[in-house]
Scaffold this motif. Sequence first.
Motif, PDB file in Angstrom:
ATOM      1  N   ALA A 156      30.809  40.344  35.990  1.00 43.36           N
ATOM      2  CA  ALA A 156      29.740  39.389  36.288  1.00 43.36           C
ATOM      3  C   ALA A 156      30.268  37.965  36.216  1.00 43.36           C
ATOM      4  CB  ALA A 156      28.570  39.578  35.320  1.00 43.36           C
ATOM      5  N   ILE A 157      31.083  37.685  35.210  1.00 38.12           N
ATOM      6  CA  ILE A 157      31.672  36.346  35.088  1.00 38.12           C
ATOM      7  C   ILE A 157      32.546  36.050  36.303  1.00 38.12           C
ATOM      8  CG2 ILE A 157      33.330  34.956  33.781  1.00 38.12           C
ATOM      9  CD1 ILE A 157      32.183  36.279  31.243  1.00 38.12           C
ATOM     10  N   PHE A 158      33.397  36.998  36.689  1.00 40.79           N
ATOM     11  CA  PHE A 158      34.270  36.767  37.836  1.00 40.79           C
ATOM     12  C   PHE A 158      33.486  36.623  39.137  1.00 40.79           C
ATOM     13  CE2 PHE A 158      37.810  38.276  35.168  1.00 40.79           C
ATOM     14  CZ  PHE A 158      38.692  37.246  35.432  1.00 40.79           C
ATOM     15  N   PHE A 159      32.441  37.441  39.331  1.00 44.70           N
ATOM     16  CA  PHE A 159      31.655  37.314  40.554  1.00 44.70           C
ATOM     17  C   PHE A 159      30.949  35.967  40.624  1.00 44.70           C
ATOM     18  CE2 PHE A 159      31.923  41.954  41.291  1.00 44.70           C
ATOM     19  CZ  PHE A 159      32.246  41.915  42.637  1.00 44.70           C
ATOM     20  N   CYS A 160      30.569  35.425  39.489  1.00 44.63           N
ATOM     21  CA  CYS A 160      29.937  34.101  39.496  1.00 44.63           C
ATOM     22  C   CYS A 160      30.957  32.987  39.727  1.00 44.63           C
ATOM     23  CB  CYS A 160      29.183  33.867  38.191  1.00 44.63           C
ATOM     24  SG  CYS A 160      27.669  34.839  38.077  1.00 44.63           S
ATOM     25  N   CYS A 161      32.211  33.215  39.355  1.00 38.41           N
ATOM     26  CA  CYS A 161      33.247  32.191  39.516  1.00 38.41           C
ATOM     27  C   CYS A 161      33.945  32.253  40.878  1.00 38.41           C
ATOM     28  CB  CYS A 161      34.300  32.330  38.424  1.00 38.41           C
ATOM     29  SG  CYS A 161      33.686  31.939  36.788  1.00 38.41           S
ATOM     30  N   LEU A 162      33.895  33.374  41.569  1.00 37.56           N
ATOM     31  CA  LEU A 162      34.628  33.524  42.827  1.00 37.56           C
ATOM     32  C   LEU A 162      34.236  32.533  43.917  1.00 37.56           C
ATOM     33  CD1 LEU A 162      35.120  37.346  43.356  1.00 37.56           C
ATOM     34  CD2 LEU A 162      36.865  35.617  42.998  1.00 37.56           C
ATOM     35  N   PRO A 163      32.972  32.128  44.058  1.00 36.98           N
ATOM     36  CA  PRO A 163      32.667  31.168  45.128  1.00 36.98           C
ATOM     37  C   PRO A 163      33.406  29.837  45.003  1.00 36.98           C
ATOM     38  CG  PRO A 163      30.665  32.254  44.443  1.00 36.98           C
ATOM     39  CD  PRO A 163      31.751  32.679  43.492  1.00 36.98           C
TER      40      PRO A 163
END
Length: 182
Positions: A156-163
């Motif tokens: 979840a942290i990575f998916f929020c940071c990917l953009p």
Amino acid sequence: MFKCGIAYPRCKWILPLLLLCAIVFDIIALSGSGWVETESGREYASLWRKCTTNPDSCESLMGNAWAKATAALLIIGFIILIICFLLSFVALCVPNMGLLRVVGGLLFLAVILQIISLIIYPVRYTEELALGADRYMYSWTYGFGWASTIVMFGCAIFFCCLPRYEDELLGNVKTKYFYTSG
């Protein structure tokens, strides 16, 4: 994200693989029989039932409201995880960075639901059903529930940071390396 020579377009597929691992861990947690065991080995319980060493003496835990709530929260978190797994492929195949944050937000929701269920179970189980002199130990299947929750939280942290790294993901930026010949 990492400036160590990792090619972003190839490594972005690690997140769906981690979500697949979380799905496997959740399946093990939902179907396993070893949530709680006594130290002597005379009793054990899963998410669904409580048994003794006599195979005919199993009783369902679904008569208790807390057990139903625990199972419902885990199943809802599992369904959200499967939806996120499918959405992650769409989000990473189509250059739509807004969908990545949606996946991250849904994963945070699933994490919250699973944490609540993984806290309700041991508290209520030891209050209502742990009546013997034996000590109760939370076992491997319960641990898989926590492992799934931890993997989902990291994803979840990575998916929020990917953009923030949209250009790197789309291959619009040259790969950076540690070593440059000078």
